[in-house]
Each structure stands twice: as C-alpha cells, then as structure tokens.
Design an enzyme around this catalytic site. Structure first.
Site, mmCIF file in Angstrom:
data_model
loop_
_atom_site.group_PDB
_atom_site.id
_atom_site.type_symbol
_atom_site.label_atom_id
_atom_site.label_comp_id
_atom_site.label_asym_id
_atom_site.label_seq_id
_atom_site.Cartn_x
_atom_site.Cartn_y
_atom_site.Cartn_z
ATOM 1 N N HIS A 242 15.222 -2.507 45.598
ATOM 2 C CA HIS A 242 13.778 -2.080 45.295
ATOM 3 C C HIS A 242 13.191 -0.953 46.607
ATOM 4 C CE1 HIS A 242 9.387 -3.072 44.262
ATOM 5 N NE2 HIS A 242 9.534 -1.879 44.128
ATOM 6 N N HIS B 185 21.289 -12.770 48.412
ATOM 7 C CA HIS B 185 21.455 -12.276 47.016
ATOM 8 C C HIS B 185 19.993 -11.849 46.524
ATOM 9 C CE1 HIS B 185 22.530 -11.488 42.555
ATOM 10 N NE2 HIS B 185 21.367 -12.059 42.667
ATOM 11 N N GLU B 186 19.022 -12.604 46.762
ATOM 12 C CA GLU B 186 17.636 -12.318 46.377
ATOM 13 C C GLU B 186 17.049 -11.089 47.152
ATOM 14 O OE1 GLU B 186 16.605 -13.000 43.606
ATOM 15 O OE2 GLU B 186 18.195 -14.659 43.222
ATOM 16 N N HIS C 64 17.979 -7.865 45.976
ATOM 17 C CA HIS C 64 17.322 -7.277 45.141
ATOM 18 C C HIS C 64 16.119 -6.390 45.883
ATOM 19 C CE1 HIS C 64 19.230 -8.660 41.568
ATOM 20 N NE2 HIS C 64 19.156 -9.687 41.867
#
Length: 230
Positions: free
Chosen positions: A107, A99-100, A103
């Site tokens: 980006h 999940h991280e 991100h």
C-alpha cells in the site's frame, strides 16, 4: 435449463483441490504453531517491528477474534491479526503477521497490482452479486440470449479480480520472507517453516481462482454453443 457439462468434471476436481487446500492451510498453521521461533517475538511484535522498519509508524496492529481472520485493512490502514497470531511466538504466528504487513508495505509503495485491485473492488463487488442472477436467468430464459452473455461479462470481472489477487498475495509473502530474514526475525533454518505456512495459504487463492476460471470457460462454451446452433 441447467445440465451437466463436460467442464464440470474439471470444476469438481478443482473444487476438491480447494477443499484439500483449506484443510492443508489449517493443518500447516496448527503444525507450525507448536514450533517456537528463536527470536521469541509474538506475531504482534514482529508486525510492529516490520512496520516500523518500513516507516509505517502510523499503522496500528490490532487483535481480532477468530482463527485465520488476519488481514490488512487498506481503508483504515490497520493490520488486524487473529488472537492466536497476535499473542503467539511461533513460526506460524510471525509468518502470517509479516505477510499482512507485506500488504501494508504494498500500500505504501503503491504496488501496481494492489492499486488495480483497489480500483476494481467497487465494480467487482456489484458484479459478483449480479452475475449469478443473470446466469441463472440466462439458463431459465433461453429465448433471451443476452441475459447469459451479460452474466458472463459480470462474472468475468469477478474472475479478473481473483486473478489480480494472486500476484498481490504472492508478492506480500515474498516481501515478508525477505524482511523476516534481513531483520533477524527468523534464522535461515526457520525459513523452511515460514515457506510452508505461506505457500499453504497461497494455494487456497490459487484453487479458488482455478475454480472461477473453469466456471467462466464453461459459461462461455455454453453461450458460444447456443449462438452456433442459432
């Protein structure tokens, strides 16, 4: 002066939902932390492989202390994973780790909502600190109506930031699930557990946003009521 408003009933319910969501995310994380993933990968290994698969070779994965302290730092361009996630090989660990990474991928591709969130942050950081002071002053000094109105404007900026955060979090989870399956990190049978972990985490953001929206509506109703009385 401060008083109990009819909207407070809904706010209390939303607050209870937020508490339940917090307990649920911890309970769900702990439950699936005891379920090993068939690939045998730790959270750190899954994050590294997913980053590399998306050309993010220069984004490091670091371990940080605490539990559920996982995050992606867009300024330093680093994926930081809590120690249980970093070192464990479980459904919870790779779910949170990927999940991280979602991100980090956002980006890279300039996901519009993440870009908007980035530009909003400096304003919201200031607004969220000033808004409570102005709102309290607006209640204490009712003869100066613009204090409450200005507080509402600043508070609305903070609420907008939370609302923009929702699609950012849901999109990161969606990217994570799709890539975890396509890259073979999990089997189709394990996808259910991944969904449980990610959905539980997402619910905390929904509950927080709901509380803020209801509080904003309350202040707007009070401000409108005062103007009508005048």
């Amino acid at each position: 002066m401060l008083f109990f408003h009819p909207m407070d009933f809904l706010i209390i319910i939303a607050f209870a939902l937020s508490l339940w969501a917090s307990f649920r995310v911890r309970g769900t994380f702990n439950k699936w932390s005891s379920v090993p993933v068939y690939s045998g990968m730790t959270g750190a290994q899954a994050a590294r492989r997913m980053l590399d698969a998306n050309g993010l070779y220069d984004v490091p994965v670091e371990a940080v202390r605490g539990t559920l302290t996982d995050h992606y730092d867009p300024m330093a361009r680093v994926v930081r994973l809590s120690e249980p996630v970093y070192y464990q090989s479980s459904i919870s660990a790779i779910s949170v780790a990927c999940h991280e990474v979602g991100h980090a991928i956002q980006h890279k591709v300039h996901y519009p909502m993440l870009v908007a969130r980035h530009y909003m942050f400096p304003v919201v950081n200031f607004a969220s600190g000033v808004a409570p002071l102005l709102i309290i002053a607006g209640f204490l000094f009712q003869q100066i109506p613009w204090l409450l109105g200005l507080g509402i404007i600043f508070f609305a900026a903070a609420v907008a930031f939370q609302l923009v955060t929702l699609p950012v979090e849901f999109n990161a989870s969606s990217r994570a699930r799709n890539l975890m399956v396509s890259e073979g990190f999990i089997s189709n049978q394990e996808e259910r557990g991944v969904a449980k972990v990610l959905n539980a985490a997402a619910l905390t953001y929904v509950a927080a946003a709901l509380i803020s929206v209801l509080e904003l509506l309350k202040y707007v109703m009070i401000f409108s009521g005062r103007n009508n009385d005048d």
